[in-house]
Design a protein around this motif. Structure first.
Motif, PDB file in Angstrom:
ATOM      1  N   GLY A 209      93.622  20.449  62.755  1.00 21.57           N
ATOM      2  CA  GLY A 209      92.466  20.964  63.513  1.00 21.57           C
ATOM      3  C   GLY A 209      92.904  20.951  64.903  1.00 21.57           C
ATOM      4  N   LYS A 210      94.174  21.274  65.342  1.00 17.29           N
ATOM      5  CA  LYS A 210      94.264  21.208  66.849  1.00 17.29           C
ATOM      6  C   LYS A 210      93.744  22.385  67.613  1.00 17.29           C
ATOM      7  N   PRO A 211      93.512  23.512  66.935  1.00 13.91           N
ATOM      8  CA  PRO A 211      93.074  24.688  67.920  1.00 13.91           C
ATOM      9  C   PRO A 211      91.500  24.602  67.891  1.00 13.91           C
ATOM     10  N   PHE A 212      90.809  23.651  67.471  1.00 15.40           N
ATOM     11  CA  PHE A 212      89.239  23.250  67.477  1.00 15.40           C
ATOM     12  C   PHE A 212      88.880  24.093  68.678  1.00 15.40           C
ATOM     13  N   TRP A 213      87.695  24.925  68.764  1.00 12.13           N
ATOM     14  CA  TRP A 213      87.296  25.584  70.061  1.00 12.13           C
ATOM     15  C   TRP A 213      85.736  25.294  69.978  1.00 12.13           C
ATOM     16  N   PHE A 214      85.371  24.550  71.360  1.00  9.42           N
ATOM     17  CA  PHE A 214      83.710  24.227  71.325  1.00  9.42           C
ATOM     18  C   PHE A 214      83.255  24.806  72.463  1.00  9.42           C
ATOM     19  N   GLY A 215      81.924  25.536  72.361  1.00 13.05           N
ATOM     20  CA  GLY A 215      81.369  26.158  73.377  1.00 13.05           C
ATOM     21  C   GLY A 215      79.766  26.023  73.311  1.00 13.05           C
ATOM     22  N   ILE A 216      79.158  26.477  74.422  1.00  9.18           N
ATOM     23  CA  ILE A 216      77.795  26.281  74.316  1.00  9.18           C
ATOM     24  C   ILE A 216      77.264  27.647  74.935  1.00  9.18           C
ATOM     25  N   HIS A 217      76.052  28.211  74.767  1.00 12.92           N
ATOM     26  CA  HIS A 217      75.543  29.126  75.269  1.00 12.92           C
ATOM     27  C   HIS A 217      74.394  28.785  76.278  1.00 12.92           C
ATOM     28  N   PRO A 218      74.596  28.596  77.577  1.00  9.16           N
ATOM     29  CA  PRO A 218      73.483  27.749  78.335  1.00  9.16           C
ATOM     30  C   PRO A 218      72.171  28.571  78.121  1.00  9.16           C
ATOM     31  N   LYS A 219      72.349  29.826  78.090  1.00 13.33           N
ATOM     32  CA  LYS A 219      71.048  30.411  78.181  1.00 13.33           C
ATOM     33  C   LYS A 219      70.183  30.543  76.755  1.00 13.33           C
ATOM     34  N   LEU A 220      71.093  30.775  75.760  1.00 12.82           N
ATOM     35  CA  LEU A 220      70.602  30.832  74.621  1.00 12.82           C
ATOM     36  C   LEU A 220      70.327  29.655  73.738  1.00 12.82           C
ATOM     37  N   ASN A 221      70.979  28.535  74.325  1.00 13.39           N
ATOM     38  CA  ASN A 221      71.005  27.133  73.877  1.00 13.39           C
ATOM     39  C   ASN A 221      71.397  27.213  72.637  1.00 13.39           C
ATOM     40  N   THR A 222      72.634  28.109  72.366  1.00 10.96           N
ATOM     41  CA  THR A 222      73.669  27.951  71.004  1.00 10.96           C
ATOM     42  C   THR A 222      74.377  27.033  71.125  1.00 10.96           C
ATOM     43  N   VAL A 223      74.946  26.234  70.260  1.00 11.75           N
ATOM     44  CA  VAL A 223      76.178  25.512  70.157  1.00 11.75           C
ATOM     45  C   VAL A 223      77.215  26.085  69.251  1.00 11.75           C
ATOM     46  N   ILE A 224      78.431  26.220  69.460  1.00  7.22           N
ATOM     47  CA  ILE A 224      79.313  26.885  68.738  1.00  7.22           C
ATOM     48  C   ILE A 224      80.464  25.906  68.693  1.00  7.22           C
ATOM     49  N   PHE A 225      80.632  25.765  67.246  1.00  6.36           N
ATOM     50  CA  PHE A 225      81.816  24.898  66.569  1.00  6.36           C
ATOM     51  C   PHE A 225      82.869  25.938  66.145  1.00  6.36           C
ATOM     52  N   SER A 226      83.953  26.219  66.647  1.00  9.47           N
ATOM     53  CA  SER A 226      84.876  27.231  65.903  1.00  9.47           C
ATOM     54  C   SER A 226      85.892  26.388  65.501  1.00  9.47           C
ATOM     55  N   PHE A 227      86.094  26.282  64.312  1.00  7.66           N
ATOM     56  CA  PHE A 227      87.186  25.138  63.676  1.00  7.66           C
ATOM     57  C   PHE A 227      88.429  26.286  63.175  1.00  7.66           C
ATOM     58  N   PRO A 228      89.541  25.572  63.329  1.00  9.95           N
ATOM     59  CA  PRO A 228      90.600  26.487  62.826  1.00  9.95           C
ATOM     60  C   PRO A 228      90.666  26.633  61.002  1.00  9.95           C
ATOM     61  N   GLY A 229      91.058  27.605  60.802  1.00  8.98           N
ATOM     62  CA  GLY A 229      90.944  28.409  59.655  1.00  8.98           C
ATOM     63  C   GLY A 229      91.230  27.517  58.168  1.00  8.98           C
ATOM     64  N   ASN A 230      92.293  26.508  58.265  1.00  6.71           N
ATOM     65  CA  ASN A 230      92.753  25.849  57.404  1.00  6.71           C
ATOM     66  C   ASN A 230      91.628  24.873  56.685  1.00  6.71           C
ATOM     67  N   PRO A 231      91.555  25.088  55.363  1.00  9.82           N
ATOM     68  CA  PRO A 231      90.490  24.322  54.659  1.00  9.82           C
ATOM     69  C   PRO A 231      90.224  22.756  55.336  1.00  9.82           C
ATOM     70  N   VAL A 232      91.401  22.017  55.182  1.00  8.97           N
ATOM     71  CA  VAL A 232      91.479  20.808  55.422  1.00  8.97           C
ATOM     72  C   VAL A 232      91.156  20.442  57.033  1.00  8.97           C
ATOM     73  N   SER A 233      91.451  21.392  57.902  1.00  6.10           N
ATOM     74  CA  SER A 233      90.975  21.408  59.499  1.00  6.10           C
ATOM     75  C   SER A 233      89.358  21.590  59.411  1.00  6.10           C
TER      76      SER A 233
END
Lengths: 397, 397
Positions: B275-299
């Motif tokens: 899961g090294k390429p895990f990307w995490f972000g937030i949209h401060p205005k819309l108050n949305t939280v984004i978990f972008s996981f690497p595509g491999n099933p175990v990751s």
């Protein structure tokens, strides 16, 4: 009166054939798989790039400062590309088919691209960053076996091999039956001598955790009504779970009516606490199984987990859970009764500990909310000691 | 790149206020209680007979061969009866109000009835077989606290106190997003270079186990489409869970599009495997939280359990699970990466053991079906030893 072990064996000796059912993949979650699942092709189905970068034909020059011209791009989701000149490379994306004539992938982090020429900056090993066709599983390999509980991981495996529908173990048709004039509905305000129906809602919720949606009945203490309603319930269901009405009371018509309706009593009363007046029977012609639990909340809850769930697992052809836990307090069982004692549990330093919950007899509903399960102790002269390992039945997930 | 601990703290530093929701009692099963539950009256609500038999006013004569005339019957569900003559008795049923002027119940098994006269054959203790009003809980006592997971036991307690509807913690609106041209639907037959969408079905199933029904999207590798679809998804949801598209690939547009749409990247890439390429972000205005996981099933599966579930618990205001398990095999972690290692678990003699599952990298989907969870190991020079206690995250229920 028979012992707990005898009663348990008698219950398990009357499983039902619950058949199987085809459900959609997502509906199969938390059901029991009733078919073996095989790989429909190799996994991965092709030599798959596991990094974004370039694909090359490995030669010693890959480590020798040789620079590669980029011939093109191999993206995920497109047919296999071909490297035409082995001195060149193709860009390749994670998930793409490794191009023909390539055998090695070098990630972007380890290369420099300058005017269409790639230089490799790190040592390369032949065959790296490729997830080889069939290296996880070969086509036709058995992936999941019949009898496995379907959790999210199994949903993923089955999605991968194209199981849009899944064969699962059939559920029994269950009716939960509350008995007694003193019971009113949850949304009613009980009169001073009344209480709300709670016992069978607890059981309905527990059944939902096994993905079984039960119907329900409330029988008043009226023999004619009980006869009429029970007859219909016996015909329409595979299993009746009753609470109350199996003691020695004047209005405890259940055992009598059951026998009148052709139910064969397998046993009544067990040397156990709580739940001594437990009544178990079968209707040989209708093939209905009847668990009539004593009416106290703790008794019903204990008997549900100690008899009904193992019966259900046996009917599904599954092995029984055998869980053990360490006692954090000494317990003495003097009376000749198998005791089901509510405990809270804790894993501490990798050891699974049970601590008895302070309760006030089998009518104490709120104690259930403090417990994580029951330990199951046979009477014996020596005390059960701190640190001793005893059988455990989980009631909280 | 940041460490797992830093990444974990950053994720937990961005909880959402998920509010509360009122649901029917049965729908509250497996949700998190968002109100304190109090006793609406004493429990039991009256002095309750716990056996079928007779109710008497205890005097020494109860043990003295005195015989009692039966005045009448106190059934469950009727108003409190009155014993008129203290030398007599009333028959009393389990669950009935103990009659006025009576203080002791003797069960049928311990008496003989002959021509309306009752003889007691066993020693009687004053006050026996009565479950006293308020002895479990007094009116207004706190029975269940906010933040408790609602299991069948809690359903029973809430039914008893008349909670036909229950306030539970709100669920986030979640969209699961698969990315990549190589993905086809489960019911399609993939071409040689394609694979079926499975990753996000695994996650949807895992969310269902937290009673969250997620919507889903599939984004093709087309920047314009990704922009359009992600913009809508950011507006309509509280949480986006993505898989794939966060590596260094040519078509990994997600990070770029996210920033274009006003998402603030909290971090990208973590010193962890898988899961090294895990990307995490937030949209401060819309108050949305984004978990972008690497595509491999175990990751994806590891990151869901190691980041998303603790985030969810934090958003609900719950303490985090801290589970530990004993290693049954030695493990050496040499690279400077936090390792999430799939293990099967077993409780043996009260000890909770983890055994690493043989797997073939993070693309190995079938390994998930062999595991019960992940152990979470920090790199260190000394080997992790057999019997050592290490952090554990459960993935199978």
């Amino acid at each position: 009166m028979i012992t707990f072990k005898e009663a348990y064996q008698k219950v398990l000796a009357h499983p039902l054939d619950l058949g199987t059912e085809i459900v959609s993949l997502m509906d199969s979650l938390n059901r029991i798989l009733a078919e073996d699942i095989y790989a429909d092709r190799d996994f991965p189905p092709f030599d798959r790039a596991t990094k974004d970068g370039i694909a090359v034909q490995f030669s010693d020059f890959a480590n020798n400062g040789h620079s590669f011209k980029i011939e093109g791009l191999a993206a995920a989701g497109v047919v296999q590309q071909v490297l035409n000149d082995k001195n060149n490379c193709l860009e390749v994306m994670t998930g793409a088919v490794v191009p023909e004539h390539c055998d090695t992938v070098v990630m972007y982090e380890h290369i420099t691209i300058d005017e269409g020429k790639v230089t490799i900056n790190e040592k390369v090993t032949k065959g790296q960053n490729i997830h080889y066709q069939g290296s996880d599983e070969k086509a036709d390999a058995l992936l999941l076996s019949k009898g496995k509980k379907i959790t999210p991981a199994e949903i993923g495996v089955m999605a991968t091999v194209g199981k849009a529908t899944v064969k699962v173990m059939g559920n029994p048709k269950v009716c939960t039956i509350a008995t007694g004039n003193e019971l009113v509905a949850v949304n009613e305000t009980p009169k001073p001598h009344q209480i709300r129906k709670s016992n069978m809602l607890t059981i309905k919720a527990a059944l939902l955790n096994s993905k079984i949606e039960a119907s329900s009945l409330h029988l008043l203490d009226d023999k004619k009504e009980i006869e009429r309603e029970l007859e219909r319930a016996l015909i329409e269901n595979d299993v009746l779970l009753l609470s109350g009405g199996v003691s020695k009371g004047k209005f405890d018509f259940i055992p009598e009516v059951m026998e009148f309706l052709g139910v064969h009593k397998v046993f009544h009363r067990v040397l156990q606490r709580p739940g001594k007046p437990f009544w178990f029977g079968i209707h040989p012609k209708l093939n209905t199984v009847i668990f009539s639990f004593p009416g106290n909340p703790v008794s019903t809850f204990a008997n549900y987990h100690l008899y009904f769930l193992p019966w259900l697992q046996t009917s599904w052809g599954l092995p029984l859970d055998n869980s053990y836990i360490k006692l954090s307090a000494a317990i003495k069982i003097t009376q000749p009764l198998t005791r089901f004692i509510q405990v809270s549990t804790e894993v501490k330093d990798g050891i699974f500990w049970a601590t008895p919950v302070v309760e006030n007899g089998s009518g104490d509903l709120t104690s259930l909310a403090k417990a994580d399960g029951f330990i199951n102790l046979e009477p014996r002269t020596e005390e059960y000691e701190v640190g001793e390992v005893v059988p455990f039945v989980k009631t909280r997930w």
